[in-house]
Motif scaffolding. Structure first.
Motif, short mmCIF file in Angstrom:
data_model
loop_
_atom_site.label_atom_id
_atom_site.label_comp_id
_atom_site.label_asym_id
_atom_site.label_seq_id
_atom_site.Cartn_x
_atom_site.Cartn_y
_atom_site.Cartn_z
N GLU A 2 0.81 -1.21 0.00
CA GLU A 2 0.00 0.00 0.00
C GLU A 2 0.85 1.26 0.00
N LEU A 29 4.73 6.41 -2.83
CA LEU A 29 3.63 5.87 -3.62
C LEU A 29 2.63 5.24 -2.67
N HIS A 31 -0.81 3.15 -2.83
CA HIS A 31 -1.58 2.40 -3.81
C HIS A 31 -2.63 1.54 -3.12
N SER A 32 -3.86 1.60 -3.61
CA SER A 32 -4.97 0.79 -3.09
C SER A 32 -5.14 0.94 -1.58
N TYR A 33 -5.14 2.17 -1.13
CA TYR A 33 -5.24 2.45 0.30
C TYR A 33 -6.68 2.79 0.66
N GLU A 63 2.62 10.13 -4.89
CA GLU A 63 1.68 9.64 -5.89
C GLU A 63 0.63 8.79 -5.19
N VAL A 64 -0.64 9.15 -5.38
CA VAL A 64 -1.75 8.43 -4.76
C VAL A 64 -2.55 7.77 -5.88
N VAL A 65 -2.65 6.42 -5.83
CA VAL A 65 -3.34 5.67 -6.86
C VAL A 65 -4.40 4.80 -6.21
N ASP A 66 -5.62 4.91 -6.69
CA ASP A 66 -6.73 4.07 -6.26
C ASP A 66 -6.88 4.04 -4.74
N ALA A 67 -7.10 5.21 -4.15
CA ALA A 67 -7.25 5.31 -2.70
C ALA A 67 -8.66 5.77 -2.35
N ASP A 93 -8.49 8.49 -7.89
CA ASP A 93 -8.09 7.55 -8.94
C ASP A 93 -6.58 7.58 -9.13
N HIS A 94 -6.04 8.76 -9.43
CA HIS A 94 -4.59 8.89 -9.61
C HIS A 94 -4.23 10.38 -9.52
#
Length: 188
Positions: A2, A29, A31-33, A63-67, A93-94
């Motif tokens: 994550e 990064l 991710h999925s948090y 960078e925040v992805v899918d949180a 989303d991103h």
């Protein structure tokens, strides 16, 4: 995972910024948090962020992805019969947050193949651009269109007049309310 962190210091960090050579460069990064936070948690972060010493600027990229973050209000209820506030969910989303050498954080969308590249930041309160054609004035003997320069100026004047009218209407309503306090039967 994550959360991933990478810290670069020294000559190899010069690719990111000149200041990164001395202070380092942090790349994070997320991710999925998924998290649920209480509003009191956010309001009580202030004392931890305050400092009497001005911190060193560390250039970074987050960078925040899918949180997905859900904020719940845990303050005491004003009315006991109230069902309470609805939680707020923030889905990302991103997004990329960059901190440059000047210490300012920049919130941007990732630049990929499918997204258009922007050279300069766009202001949210940016004025609407005037149409490419001329706008015709009221018919007169020599019907002439308004020049392209006059359209934004007229739009600004219109906005100013709308604001003044709204303010005058609010003043009128306030004065009527004040008069009716002393004379409830007053009619305009």
């Amino acid at each position: 995972p994550e959360v991933c962190l990478r810290l670069e210091v020294g000559p190899s960090a010069a690719v990111h910024s000149p200041l990164a050579v001395q202070n380092g460069f942090l790349h994070m990064l997320v991710h999925s948090y998924t998290a649920e936070l209480f509003m009191s948690f956010l309001t009580n972060l202030g004392p931890f962020l305050e400092d009497e010493i001005i911190p060193e600027v560390i250039p970074m990229e987050i960078e925040v992805v899918d949180a997905k973050i859900t904020l719940k209000d845990d303050s005491p209820r004003v009315y006991p019969t109230s069902p309470g506030p609805v939680p707020i969910t923030l889905a990302v989303d991103h997004v990329v947050v960059k901190r440059r050498d000047d210490g300012v954080f920049y919130l941007t969308a990732p630049q990929g193949e499918g997204s258009p590249k922007q050279e300069k930041p766009v202001s949210v309160l940016q004025e609407q651009k005037a149409p490419a054609e001329c706008v015709l004035a009221a018919p007169a003997a020599g019907t002439q269109g308004l020049q392209l320069k006059e359209v934004p100026e007229l739009q600004r004047e219109l906005q100013t007049m709308k604001l003044a009218l709204a303010e005058a209407n609010m003043d009128k309503a306030r004065l009527l309310q004040e008069i009716r306090k002393y004379n409830p039967l007053f009619q305009l």
